[in-house]
Design an enzyme around this catalytic site. Structure first.
Site, short mmCIF file in Angstrom:
data_model
loop_
_atom_site.label_atom_id
_atom_site.label_comp_id
_atom_site.label_asym_id
_atom_site.label_seq_id
_atom_site.Cartn_x
_atom_site.Cartn_y
_atom_site.Cartn_z
N THR A 190 0.83 -1.19 0.00
CA THR A 190 0.00 0.00 0.00
C THR A 190 0.86 1.24 0.00
OG1 THR A 190 -0.12 -0.05 2.42
CG2 THR A 190 -1.92 -1.10 1.23
N SER A 219 0.58 3.89 1.54
CA SER A 219 0.70 4.57 2.82
C SER A 219 1.52 3.80 3.83
CB SER A 219 -0.71 4.81 3.40
OG SER A 219 -1.36 3.57 3.60
N CYS A 220 2.21 2.75 3.40
CA CYS A 220 2.88 1.89 4.37
C CYS A 220 4.20 2.45 4.85
CB CYS A 220 3.09 0.49 3.78
SG CYS A 220 4.25 0.44 2.42
N GLY A 221 4.71 3.51 4.21
CA GLY A 221 5.92 4.13 4.70
C GLY A 221 7.20 3.53 4.15
N LEU A 222 7.08 2.56 3.24
CA LEU A 222 8.28 1.99 2.66
C LEU A 222 8.91 2.98 1.69
CD1 LEU A 222 7.07 -1.62 1.80
CD2 LEU A 222 8.56 -0.95 3.67
#
Length: 285
Positions: A113, A115-118
């Site tokens: 996703t 928005s997962c910050g990866l």
């Protein structure tokens, strides 16, 4: 179920004249997706095609790739349901026997996703290495589409948006053939939900990968939408607005044809131009 629109009282002001009238609004409610009884994700969506939305979401996350891997999807009583009543806002997905259940829960964001910050590189690698339908990146690919055919898609998308006509508040995703024939269209308050509904219906009907189709979306083309197209094996994604930088990077990395600012006869091709029947005289600045 079937709660696509609702009525609300509004005060209307037109040229100084004030009146009161009912207005039709698109419904927005949360949907919790559970996998094998465990909470997985919550999305704000327009009710309808909830099972397809859940199935499509799991395709984009690399959990499902065929109808045979899906046992069933059922509604279950939600946390807000009084006395255990069914709120129709919670679905539970059961995988077929032998299909591994991934270690992903609501507390641990799924890796793909936006928005997962990866970091960007990790996100690109995750999609490239997990898709079960790698796109054909060779210039001799059989999927070809005329720019004139692409130019006609936004109007066809718009004319097929039934709920948008009543509310003006919905995004849409549509699946077309490379000849411009409309195969399916879904509407939702979220573009990503509309795409999940398209992909989920295709999975339920045993049609994945969608390797001869064009996905058309209202609004912009985000990383998440490119990801969903790639995971479903869709070779061409077109949007009426701009893509993000990471969306273009992912399209280039995976071989997706990405078209943005598709308005009339005008468009920008950001990646995968080998699938478009372009003039040999096209210049590069």
């Amino acid at each position: 179920m079937g709660r696509v629109t609702e009525r609300r009282r509004v005060i209307r002001i037109r040229d100084g004249a004030v009146s009161t009238r009912p207005d039709t609004l698109v419904t927005e409610e949360p949907l919790e997706i559970r996998l094998g009884g465990k909470p997985l994700a919550i999305t704000m969506r327009t009710p309808g095609d909830d099972f397809a939305l859940a199935a499509g979401f799991l395709v984009s996350e690399g959990v499902l790739a065929s109808a045979g891997e899906l046992a069933n999807i059922v509604y279950c009583a939600g946390a807000t349901g009084e006395g255990g009543s069914n709120s129709y806002n919670v679905v539970d997905v059961r995988l077929a026997e032998g299909v591994p259940v991934p270690d992903i829960t609501l507390e641990r964001n799924v890796y793909t996703t936006s928005s997962c910050g990866l970091c960007g590189k990790a996100s690109l690698d995750a999609v490239r290495t997990t898709t079960r339908w790698p796109l054909d990146t060779s210039p001799e690919t059989p999927v070809r589409i005329e720019p004139a055919t692409l130019s006609a898609l936004p109007d066809r998308l718009r004319s097929a948006q039934r709920v948008f006509e009543r509310t003006g508040g919905l995004h849409a995703a549509a699946l077309f053939t490379t000849d411009g024939e409309l195969l399916d269209i879904r509407e939702d308050v979220g573009r990503h939900n509309a795409v999940d509904k398209i992909v989920g219906r295709a999975l339920q009907q045993g049609q994945l990968p969608l390797s001869s189709c064009v996905l058309m979306v209202s609004g912009r083309a985000s990383f998440e939408l490119v990801q969903k197209a790639v995971m479903a094996g869709i070779p061409v994604l077109a949007a009426v607005s701009a893509p993000s930088s990471l969306a273009v990077d992912l399209a280039v990395e995976t071989g997706l044809t990405l078209v943005g600012f598709l308005r009339g006869a005008s468009m920008n091709v950001y990646a995968g131009e080998h699938r478009l029947a372009l003039s040999a005289a096209a210049s590069t600045d």
